[in-house]
Design a protein around this motif. Structure first.
Motif, PDB file in Angstrom:
ATOM      1  N   SER A 739       3.696  -6.706 -13.735  1.00  0.00           N
ATOM      2  CA  SER A 739       4.408  -6.353 -12.504  1.00  0.00           C
ATOM      3  C   SER A 739       5.771  -5.803 -12.893  1.00  0.00           C
ATOM      4  O   SER A 739       6.506  -6.409 -13.665  1.00  0.00           O
ATOM      5  CB  SER A 739       4.556  -7.566 -11.577  1.00  0.00           C
ATOM      6  N   ARG A 740       6.097  -4.639 -12.319  1.00  0.00           N
ATOM      7  CA  ARG A 740       7.294  -3.916 -12.763  1.00  0.00           C
ATOM      8  C   ARG A 740       8.358  -3.780 -11.676  1.00  0.00           C
ATOM      9  O   ARG A 740       9.448  -3.318 -11.946  1.00  0.00           O
ATOM     10  CB  ARG A 740       6.882  -2.528 -13.264  1.00  0.00           C
ATOM     11  N   ARG A 741       8.005  -4.157 -10.452  1.00  0.00           N
ATOM     12  CA  ARG A 741       8.966  -4.054  -9.348  1.00  0.00           C
ATOM     13  C   ARG A 741       8.850  -5.268  -8.450  1.00  0.00           C
ATOM     14  O   ARG A 741       7.749  -5.769  -8.196  1.00  0.00           O
ATOM     15  CB  ARG A 741       8.710  -2.800  -8.516  1.00  0.00           C
ATOM     16  N   PHE A 742       9.984  -5.738  -7.971  1.00  0.00           N
ATOM     17  CA  PHE A 742       9.982  -6.737  -6.906  1.00  0.00           C
ATOM     18  C   PHE A 742       9.583  -6.045  -5.596  1.00  0.00           C
ATOM     19  O   PHE A 742       9.529  -4.802  -5.508  1.00  0.00           O
ATOM     20  CB  PHE A 742      11.355  -7.377  -6.755  1.00  0.00           C
ATOM     21  N   LEU A 743       9.290  -6.831  -4.589  1.00  0.00           N
ATOM     22  CA  LEU A 743       9.009  -6.248  -3.275  1.00  0.00           C
ATOM     23  C   LEU A 743      10.234  -5.473  -2.799  1.00  0.00           C
ATOM     24  O   LEU A 743      11.368  -5.970  -2.865  1.00  0.00           O
ATOM     25  CB  LEU A 743       8.672  -7.332  -2.251  1.00  0.00           C
ATOM     26  N   PRO A 744      10.047  -4.255  -2.318  1.00  0.00           N
ATOM     27  CA  PRO A 744      11.206  -3.450  -1.877  1.00  0.00           C
ATOM     28  C   PRO A 744      11.825  -4.022  -0.610  1.00  0.00           C
ATOM     29  O   PRO A 744      11.135  -4.567   0.257  1.00  0.00           O
ATOM     30  CB  PRO A 744      10.601  -2.072  -1.638  1.00  0.00           C
ATOM     31  N   GLU A 745      13.139  -3.894  -0.518  1.00  0.00           N
ATOM     32  CA  GLU A 745      13.869  -4.382   0.645  1.00  0.00           C
ATOM     33  C   GLU A 745      14.157  -3.213   1.597  1.00  0.00           C
ATOM     34  O   GLU A 745      14.381  -2.073   1.175  1.00  0.00           O
ATOM     35  CB  GLU A 745      15.190  -5.006   0.205  1.00  0.00           C
ATOM     36  N   LYS A 746      14.147  -3.503   2.879  1.00  0.00           N
ATOM     37  CA  LYS A 746      14.469  -2.475   3.870  1.00  0.00           C
ATOM     38  C   LYS A 746      15.834  -1.864   3.584  1.00  0.00           C
ATOM     39  O   LYS A 746      16.768  -2.550   3.160  1.00  0.00           O
ATOM     40  CB  LYS A 746      14.475  -3.074   5.273  1.00  0.00           C
ATOM     41  N   GLY A 747      15.928  -0.576   3.788  1.00  0.00           N
ATOM     42  CA  GLY A 747      17.175   0.119   3.568  1.00  0.00           C
ATOM     43  C   GLY A 747      17.349   0.658   2.162  1.00  0.00           C
ATOM     44  O   GLY A 747      18.359   1.291   1.865  1.00  0.00           O
ATOM     45  N   THR A 748      16.361   0.436   1.296  1.00  0.00           N
ATOM     46  CA  THR A 748      16.452   0.939  -0.073  1.00  0.00           C
ATOM     47  C   THR A 748      15.544   2.142  -0.244  1.00  0.00           C
ATOM     48  O   THR A 748      14.612   2.376   0.548  1.00  0.00           O
ATOM     49  CB  THR A 748      16.042  -0.139  -1.086  1.00  0.00           C
ATOM     50  N   LYS A 749      15.820   2.915  -1.277  1.00  0.00           N
ATOM     51  CA  LYS A 749      14.980   4.077  -1.591  1.00  0.00           C
ATOM     52  C   LYS A 749      13.551   3.634  -1.895  1.00  0.00           C
ATOM     53  O   LYS A 749      12.586   4.303  -1.483  1.00  0.00           O
ATOM     54  CB  LYS A 749      15.561   4.842  -2.775  1.00  0.00           C
ATOM     55  N   TYR A 762       2.241   1.006  -4.962  1.00  0.00           N
ATOM     56  CA  TYR A 762       1.411  -0.016  -5.602  1.00  0.00           C
ATOM     57  C   TYR A 762       1.280   0.262  -7.100  1.00  0.00           C
ATOM     58  O   TYR A 762       1.432  -0.635  -7.937  1.00  0.00           O
ATOM     59  CB  TYR A 762       0.034  -0.041  -4.937  1.00  0.00           C
ATOM     60  N   LEU A 763       1.035   1.521  -7.447  1.00  0.00           N
ATOM     61  CA  LEU A 763       0.833   1.892  -8.845  1.00  0.00           C
ATOM     62  C   LEU A 763       2.111   1.748  -9.665  1.00  0.00           C
ATOM     63  O   LEU A 763       2.051   1.438 -10.861  1.00  0.00           O
ATOM     64  CB  LEU A 763       0.310   3.327  -8.921  1.00  0.00           C
ATOM     65  N   ARG A 764       3.278   1.968  -9.018  1.00  0.00           N
ATOM     66  CA  ARG A 764       4.539   1.792  -9.742  1.00  0.00           C
ATOM     67  C   ARG A 764       4.885   0.313  -9.909  1.00  0.00           C
ATOM     68  O   ARG A 764       5.751  -0.035 -10.712  1.00  0.00           O
ATOM     69  CB  ARG A 764       5.685   2.506  -9.014  1.00  0.00           C
ATOM     70  N   THR A 765       4.198  -0.525  -9.162  1.00  0.00           N
ATOM     71  CA  THR A 765       4.445  -1.969  -9.261  1.00  0.00           C
ATOM     72  C   THR A 765       3.601  -2.607 -10.360  1.00  0.00           C
ATOM     73  O   THR A 765       4.048  -3.529 -11.043  1.00  0.00           O
ATOM     74  CB  THR A 765       4.135  -2.657  -7.913  1.00  0.00           C
ATOM     75  N   ILE A 766       2.383  -2.104 -10.560  1.00  0.00           N
ATOM     76  CA  ILE A 766       1.451  -2.770 -11.482  1.00  0.00           C
ATOM     77  C   ILE A 766       1.436  -2.072 -12.845  1.00  0.00           C
ATOM     78  O   ILE A 766       2.271  -1.247 -13.156  1.00  0.00           O
ATOM     79  CB  ILE A 766       0.043  -2.832 -10.866  1.00  0.00           C
TER      80      ILE A 766
END
Length: 866
Positions: A739-749, A762-766
């Motif tokens: 896993s390469r990213r945390f869950l994105p937060e509202k207001g972020t790119k 999804y693909l950038r996360t796994i």
């Protein structure tokens, strides 16, 4: 009248396999002149090969292999041991001898015999050739007043100069130590002394010595300090099972560690040159040493192929069209025979993988909540889920170090999807379950999340048992260490199921984080630690202290086949510093260290399937129920099928043990058995030796249960967690390993990008592309069966024992396993059992005993052989 004392000839048949360079089929086609040049360079003594084409096998092996019989009934007064007969050389090659295995060769041999010698019970063998050969069997026919005697050998024989004592083999009779015929007692003891060795020096290829060591060979600090790894075993900090000792030279920068290099293992533990698992497992070595550097240059060091998938279809192209690579890379991969089986190039500049079973029927069913939950009880890691017995879920981590790790999930959040049932009712009704990886990952997350391109959570997933017997996920908790320090507890967020809009994408990402935890725990703990690593000490202890004549040796030995070899290969290429696991799984350099933390809580007796199910709260004792257990998830494919296999194994062990031990006193008085068990516990699992749960090995019940656990672990448990790896995990979207990213937060790119392109998010996360290729290649190799695999209920030779009662009991065991196969097939065809196939329509077949070779998604080998 016939005079029994009259000297006469005993006919014998020797079956052997030459070293691969001495392939008889190849040599048979060599002319006499060509053969002479081969033989002159290889052998000390050869037969007559001048002037004509000769029987090549006879010319090579006759006068080069001698055998001396040893009496089991007559003692030599000078030595106090069984009489030793005259040296006799093997004779004519028998190319049409029946029942020969693949590329085995049979030879005649005749021994002089008279009644004063008695009945042969063992033999010495001497190899006068430079090259070793593999001795399969010796059979003696028509021994006067006795009949046929079988010797099962299955051992490599080196040139006699390599041995301080002649190689000895015993007939297939079975004796407790106290019942050993007097002429064989000292031979039995001497052979075990040889196998134990003296614990000194670096082991050599030809040796057969079994001894223990810690895992001090995973790192390579001499090459790079970043490749230093802690020693596992021998400390409270990093407890671990022991491995086979090699005695290699110490690292220069860490004197307690061994330098990497070729591993020693007792010669008979190495795959034979005929074993097709060579083809499969040494593919891992080729992969790590030759292929991965090439692929790394493609995906990480060039612009030819970016290291990201941009769509789910691009992932499916790995199976449907392949992935393009430069011609020069493919040309270096294609000549490797082992990799032709893995990579389907079809003459194009592509690498193509077989379609994983999980998407053969539906390309999208893996995304459903039903399948997500079903794989917790019918997937490749079905032995971790537990019943939720308290709310909120608690942590066992030290609060002084990690703060309050109590779950933040609320009853309100769960009850949204509980069909009108409250959490308290769900707990009381035994309908709430949890997949909890919080404590396993949380102590490592601070370090893991400092790795390049890694962002990971520790996860808890709570599920509800629906009226139709399937599981429904209710909530996922994602936790990471507090930014102000671990002692302040976690930062946690709870994600609830959603089927539409951006919430459904966040839910899919949350499930991916759970599966990353599950994939890593599966590979490192459920698979490597709980099968491969924990069994190796028992193999070492068995060979050191149980003679081949011992009934428990004969019972357990088939379940040890190839395990030391595959474990050694894993230490070289899979779990080593910078190896395949560290490259492609989330914990990276902390991977095996994490398994050490889990080993602290490993309990031998809990490895019995019924005990495991009760401990996890998945079953309760019920004398009226099948197997004496009532499953709380009635349609739990791993448990339902597994309990039948477990009961069959235990019934077989009970029947076999009862043939040799009439009482508990017989167990206590068995000198070999007692020292075997004592050493397996105190040396093999030395870091846990003081735990009170170890059986004391004082009763028949303890012996039966212990042997059943060893056999279950090496056969059915390993099959359940191994051979589904590619069928489920070969589709990286279904079982990502990073896993390469945390869950994105509202207001972020990142959040806006996720809304715009959910698949890419999804693909950038796994797991990215290069690591996916590593994953797929390795797990395809690991999920395959060799063509010469031996499955549970089978033996490599029909005469593995002379005990007809044991053979009859074993036949019943095989029949019972065949009956279970039919029952499993019947359950898979029962549409009311929804967990048997699930949305992906993939029947649960991992505990069907038999299999063809290759990638079959079924089959229970006797041992951890890959």
């Amino acid at each position: 009248m016939f005079d029994i004392k009259k000297r006469q000839k005993i006919k014998g048949t020797v079956v052997l396999m030459p070293k691969s360079v001495l392939d008889i089929n190849a040599l048979n086609s060599v002319s006499s002149d060509g053969l002479s040049s081969v033989i002159d360079g290889i052998f000390d003594v050869v037969g007559d090969v001048t002037g004509q084409i000769v029987d090549t096998a006879t010319a090579i092996f006759s006068r080069n292999i001698s055998i001396k019989l040893i009496s089991s009934t007559k003692i030599d007064d000078a030595t106090g041991k069984g009489k030793v007969g005259k040296a006799t050389f093997i004779e004519k090659h028998l190319p049409t001898f029946p029942t020969l295995g693949d590329r085995q060769d049979a030879f005649n041999i005749h021994f002089e015999w008279d009644a004063d010698f008695g009945i042969p019970g063992a033999f010495y063998i001497t190899n006068f050739m430079h090259d070793e050969f593999f001795l399969v069997t010796l059979t003696l026919d028509d021994i006067p007043n006795h009949g046929t005697i079988h010797f099962l050998c299955n051992s490599w024989i080196y040139n006699y100069r390599h041995y301080t004592k002649d190689r000895i083999f015993f007939h297939n009779n079975t004796y407790l130590p106290s019942a050993t015929p007097a002429p064989l007692v000292k031979y039995r003891e001497e052979e075990l002394e040889i196998l134990r060795g003296d614990g000194k020096g670096e082991r050599k290829e030809h040796e057969r010595i079994y001894d223990y060591d810690v895992y001090n060979d995973l790192g390579n600090p001499d090459k790079d300090q970043k490749l230093a790894r802690p020693i596992l075993g021998g400390s409270n900090t990093y407890p671990y099972p022991r491995r086979i000792r090699t005695g290699r030279k110490a690292s220069k920068k860490d004197p307690k560690s061994e330098r990497p290099g070729e591993l020693y293992m007792p010669r008979d533990e190495k795959f034979g040159h005929l074993k097709s698992a060579d083809f499969l497992t040494y593919g891992i070595k080729s992969l790590s040493q030759r292929v991965l550097p090439l692929l790394e240059s493609v995906f990480l060091d060039s612009d030819f192929t970016p290291n990201e998938f941009d769509s789910f279809q691009e992932v499916r192209d790995l199976y449907e069209g392949g992935i393009k690579v430069p011609t020069n890379v493919l040309s270096q991969i294609s000549p490797l025979p082992v990799l032709k089986e893995i990579f389907r190039t079809d003459g194009e500049n592509v690498l193509q993988f077989p379609t994983p079973h999980v998407i053969r029927v539906s390309k999208s069913a893996w995304m459903t909540d039903d399948e997500f939950a079903r794989e917790m009880i019918a997937g490749v890691n079905p032995c971790v889920i537990q019943r939720l017995q308290e709310f909120p879920p608690q942590s066992k981590l030290d609060s002084t170090l990690y703060g309050d790790q109590t779950s933040t999930i609320t009853k309100t959040e769960l009850e949204i999807n509980m069909d009108g049932i409250t959490v308290d009712q769900g707990l009381n009704g035994q309908r709430l379950f949890i997949l909890d990886y919080h404590d396993a990952f949380m102590p490592y997350l601070t370090r893991i999340n400092k790795l390049d391109s890694i962002n990971a959570y520790a996860t808890r997933t709570i599920l509800f048992l629906k009226d139709d017997g399937t599981l429904k996920p209710l909530a996922i908790e994602l936790s990471k260490p507090h930014p102000s320090g671990e002692q302040f507890g976690p930062e946690s967020k709870v994600v609830l199921p959603a089927k539409e809009g951006v919430e459904s994408t966040i839910w899919l990402l949350a499930k991916a984080h759970v599966i990353v935890n599950d994939s890593c725990y599966h590979q490192l703990m459920s698979h490597w630690l709980n099968t491969h690593a924990v069994v190796e000490p028992f193999i070492i202890a068995t060979n050191r202290h149980l003679s081949v004549l011992h009934p428990i040796y004969k019972l357990l030995d088939p379940h040890y086949r190839d395990t030391i070899n595959i474990n050694g290969l894993a230490r070289q290429a899979l779990i080593n510093a910078g190896g395949i696991i560290e490259q492609s799984f989330l914990p990276g350099p902390f991977s095996i260290e994490m398994s050490s933390a889990v080993y602290k809580n490993w309990v031998f007796t809990d490895q019995a399937l019924p005990t495991d199910l009760i401990k996890r709260g998945l079953a309760v004792q019920d004398p009226s129920a099948p197997h004496g257990l009532r499953l709380l998830i009635e349609d739990y494919p791993y448990a339902v099928d597994g309990l039948e296999i477990w009961d069959a194994i235990k019934a077989w062990v009970q029947a076999y043990v009862s043939l040799y031990y009439p009482s508990d006193i017989a167990i206590q008085q068995d000198s070999e058995l007692q020292v075997w068990w004592k050493e397996a516990v105190e040396k093999g699992h030395a870091d846990l030796k003081d735990k009170p749960w170890w059986p004391k090995m004082q009763t028949i019940e303890e012996l039966v249960q212990s042997c059943s656990i060893i056999i279950w672990t090496a056969s059915a448990l390993h099959a359940a967690v191994n051979f589904g790896q590619y069928p489920y995990g070969g589709y990286i979207l279904n079982r990502p390993t990073m896993s390469r990213r945390f869950l994105p937060e509202k207001g972020t790119k990142e959040y806006d990008d996720m809304v715009r392109d959910p698949q890419k998010a999804y693909l950038r996360t796994i797991t990215p592309k290069y690591q996916t290729i590593i994953d797929l290649t390795v797990i395809e190799i690991l999920s395959r069966h060799a063509s010469d695999e031996i499955y549970l209920g089978e033996r490599d030779h029909p005469n593995w024992t002379s005990d007809s009662k044991a053979l009859e009991a074993f036949k019943k065991f095989g029949s019972k396993l065949a009956e279970i196969e039919g029952k499993i097939t019947g359950r898979n065809n029962n549409s009311s059992l929804k967990n048997r196939t699930g949305p992906v329509e993939l029947p649960y077949t991992l505990l069907i005993r038999s299999s063809d070779k290759g990638l079959t998604f079924r089959g229970i080998p006797n041992s951890i052989s890959i």
